[in-house]
Write an enzyme that holds these catalytic residues in place. Structure first.
Site, PDB file in Angstrom:
ATOM      1  N   HIS A  13      52.174  52.182  87.191  1.00 34.95           N
ATOM      2  CA  HIS A  13      51.684  51.332  86.079  1.00 34.95           C
ATOM      3  C   HIS A  13      50.318  51.867  85.651  1.00 34.95           C
ATOM      4  CE1 HIS A  13      51.085  47.047  84.332  1.00 34.95           C
ATOM      5  NE2 HIS A  13      50.201  47.862  83.784  1.00 34.95           N
ATOM      6  N   HIS A  15      47.787  53.026  82.035  1.00 34.52           N
ATOM      7  CA  HIS A  15      47.597  53.093  80.583  1.00 34.52           C
ATOM      8  C   HIS A  15      46.884  54.400  80.234  1.00 34.52           C
ATOM      9  CE1 HIS A  15      48.743  48.848  79.962  1.00 34.52           C
ATOM     10  NE2 HIS A  15      48.300  48.726  81.208  1.00 34.52           N
ATOM     11  N   ASN A  41      52.016  49.887  75.662  1.00 35.73           N
ATOM     12  CA  ASN A  41      51.262  49.061  74.700  1.00 35.73           C
ATOM     13  C   ASN A  41      50.192  49.892  73.996  1.00 35.73           C
ATOM     14  OD1 ASN A  41      49.657  49.294  77.013  1.00 35.73           O
ATOM     15  ND2 ASN A  41      48.675  47.303  76.713  1.00 35.73           N
ATOM     16  N   LYS A  95      59.338  47.211  78.911  1.00 31.10           N
ATOM     17  CA  LYS A  95      58.231  46.336  79.334  1.00 31.10           C
ATOM     18  C   LYS A  95      58.207  45.052  78.529  1.00 31.10           C
ATOM     19  CE  LYS A  95      54.273  45.244  81.380  1.00 31.10           C
ATOM     20  NZ  LYS A  95      52.975  45.878  81.474  1.00 31.10           N
ATOM     21  N   HIS A 132      54.990  41.775  82.485  1.00 29.39           N
ATOM     22  CA  HIS A 132      53.641  41.230  82.595  1.00 29.39           C
ATOM     23  C   HIS A 132      53.816  39.722  82.774  1.00 29.39           C
ATOM     24  CE1 HIS A 132      49.210  41.134  81.648  1.00 29.39           C
ATOM     25  NE2 HIS A 132      49.550  39.855  81.629  1.00 29.39           N
ATOM     26  N   HIS A 167      51.396  43.951  88.592  1.00 28.70           N
ATOM     27  CA  HIS A 167      50.035  43.556  89.001  1.00 28.70           C
ATOM     28  C   HIS A 167      49.928  42.128  89.541  1.00 28.70           C
ATOM     29  CE1 HIS A 167      50.281  42.198  84.854  1.00 28.70           C
ATOM     30  NE2 HIS A 167      50.024  43.389  84.354  1.00 28.70           N
ATOM     31  N   ASP A 239      47.376  49.957  87.154  1.00 28.22           N
ATOM     32  CA  ASP A 239      46.987  49.276  85.914  1.00 28.22           C
ATOM     33  C   ASP A 239      45.643  49.798  85.405  1.00 28.22           C
ATOM     34  OD1 ASP A 239      47.294  47.728  83.700  1.00 28.22           O
ATOM     35  OD2 ASP A 239      46.826  45.828  84.663  1.00 28.22           O
TER      36      ASP A 239
HETATM   37  O1  DOR Z   1      43.721  44.059  81.973  1.00 29.90           O
HETATM   38  C1  DOR Z   1      44.692  44.532  81.400  1.00 29.90           C
HETATM   39  N1  DOR Z   1      44.547  45.529  80.512  1.00 29.90           N
HETATM   40  N2  DOR Z   1      45.889  44.036  81.667  1.00 29.90           N
HETATM   41  C2  DOR Z   1      46.974  44.419  80.977  1.00 29.90           C
HETATM   42  O2  DOR Z   1      48.023  43.903  81.242  1.00 29.90           O
HETATM   43  C3  DOR Z   1      46.862  45.393  79.861  1.00 29.90           C
HETATM   44  C4  DOR Z   1      45.689  46.223  80.023  1.00 29.90           C
HETATM   45  C5  DOR Z   1      45.302  47.049  78.800  1.00 29.90           C
HETATM   46  O3  DOR Z   1      46.200  47.571  78.147  1.00 29.90           O
HETATM   47  O4  DOR Z   1      44.122  47.161  78.514  1.00 29.90           O
HETATM   48 ZN    ZN Z   2      48.865  47.209  82.460  1.00 27.36          ZN
END
Ligand code: DOR
Ligand code: ZN
Length: 333
Positions: A13, A15, A41, A95, A132, A167, A239
């Site tokens: 997981h 980003h 995302n 997701k 999520h 998470h 995450d």
């Molecule tokens: O804290 C977070 N930031 N939780 C998430 O689920 C998404 C993530 C983000 O994309 O910044």
């Molecule tokens: Zn995330």
């Protein structure tokens, strides 16, 4: 124990974002991880085959040796044909973002009926549903607990669907996963194993420890540590979610912790405190691959007991634990 050599870890997981930061974020993860599951995302979201293909190509260009487990974002009304074409583009994971639950989720799901067709298509295609798990209508520290009945409903309504609750932040969610069927897995982050609400807001407010789901108290952290050490279906997902420093230090702070630069040192410290260093490899490098049906990584990383101070900025973002001394470092063998 001084050094600990483990199989190279997976990050199930993470980003990587899109645009100018992507290359640096991908390389940061590839420095120590052999496999990653990039989250969808992005702007625009990864929700059609052409966008997913182009995104995978840009991640691969940044780190050709990093194995990818591709995901797409479920959107309300998504049809079977779209799910099939995403699977054809290499997606293994869809997701579920509840609408408004976190960063870039305003186009998310209001209730599971909105994606009935897509979930049935995912079940048929053997894709994994990544969730999520927060109900944005509940009070902020209650949101994960409030969402568990939705996950229960998904398990009941799609009896062959494999689901990962992402998470974990509470004892109740950890217990829910432990009591669930074999097709239910979960990720835990290094920051939820390391920090609490007091680190976030107990002294001066630290926006760089603000994430969703929000960090909970030490009793929840203790339950997460136990699950990470012992539960067969609980595995690592960082995450890691970088945001530009000016946004994180603004009057409207987005949730997200840049965890990648400190993830393994934080994990080693948390597992050491639990006297569970012998379980770290299982958590970070074995259980997730086994849940996703993937072969274990072949290279190795070494965790070294050596104190260092986390820089104030890495890759243009402020990492978790910036300015603090950590007791472990990590390097490839
Ligand atoms: O804290 C977070 N930031 N939780 C998430 O689920 C998404 C993530 C983000 O994309 O910044
Ligand atoms: Zn995330």
């Amino acid at each position: 124990m001084r050094d600990l050599v483990i199989r190279a870890p997976d990050d199930f997981h993470v980003h990587f974002r899109s645009g100018p930061g992507l290359e640096k974020f991908v390389r940061r993860t590839a420095a120590l991880f052999d496999r990653a599951l990039p989250m969808p995302n992005t702007l625009p979201p990864l929700a059609d085959a052409a966008t997913l293909r182009a995104y995978a190509a840009s991640v691969r260009a940044a780190a050709p040796d990093l194995d990818l487990v591709l995901s797409f974002k479920l959107l309300p009304g998504m049809d079977t044909e779209t799910v099939r074409s995403l699977a054809g583009a290499g997606a293994r994971v869809g997701k579920y973002y509840p609408a408004g639950a976190t960063t870039h989720s305003s186009d998310g799901i209001r209730e599971p009926g909105e994606i009935r067709e897509a979930l049935a298509a995912m079940e048929d295609a053997g894709l994994v549903l990544s969730v999520h798990g927060e109900d944005p209508a509940a009070p902020v520290l209650e949101r994960e607990r409030a969402f568990l009945p939705v996950v229960r409903g998904l398990l009941d309504d799609y009896p062959r669907l494999r689901i990962v609750l992402e998470h974990l932040s509470t004892r109740e969610a950890a217990e829910f996963v432990a009591a669930g069927p074999r097709r239910l897995g979960a990720t835990v982050t290094a920051h939820h194993l390391s920090f609490t609400t007091d680190d976030l807001a107990g002294r001066a407010l630290n926006p760089h420890l603000y994430c969703k789901p929000v960090l909970q108290d030490a009793a929840h952290r203790a339950a997460l540590r136990k699950a990470a050490a012992a539960c067969e279906r609980v595995f690592f997902g960082s995450d890691s979610a970088p945001h530009p420093r000016d946004r994180k230090e603004s009057g409207s702070i987005p949730p997200g912790i840049y965890a990648a630069p400190v993830a393994l040192p934080l994990l080693a410290a948390a597992f050491e405190e639990e006297d569970a260093l012998d379980r770290l490899e299982d958590f970070a490098s074995a259980r997730g691959a086994s849940f996703y049906g993937l072969p274990p990584n072949r290279s190795r990383v070494r965790l070294v007991r050596e104190t260092w101070t986390v820089p104030d900025e890495v890759d243009g973002a402020v990492p978790a634990a910036a300015g603090s001394a950590l007791a472990w470092t990590a390097e490839r063998v």
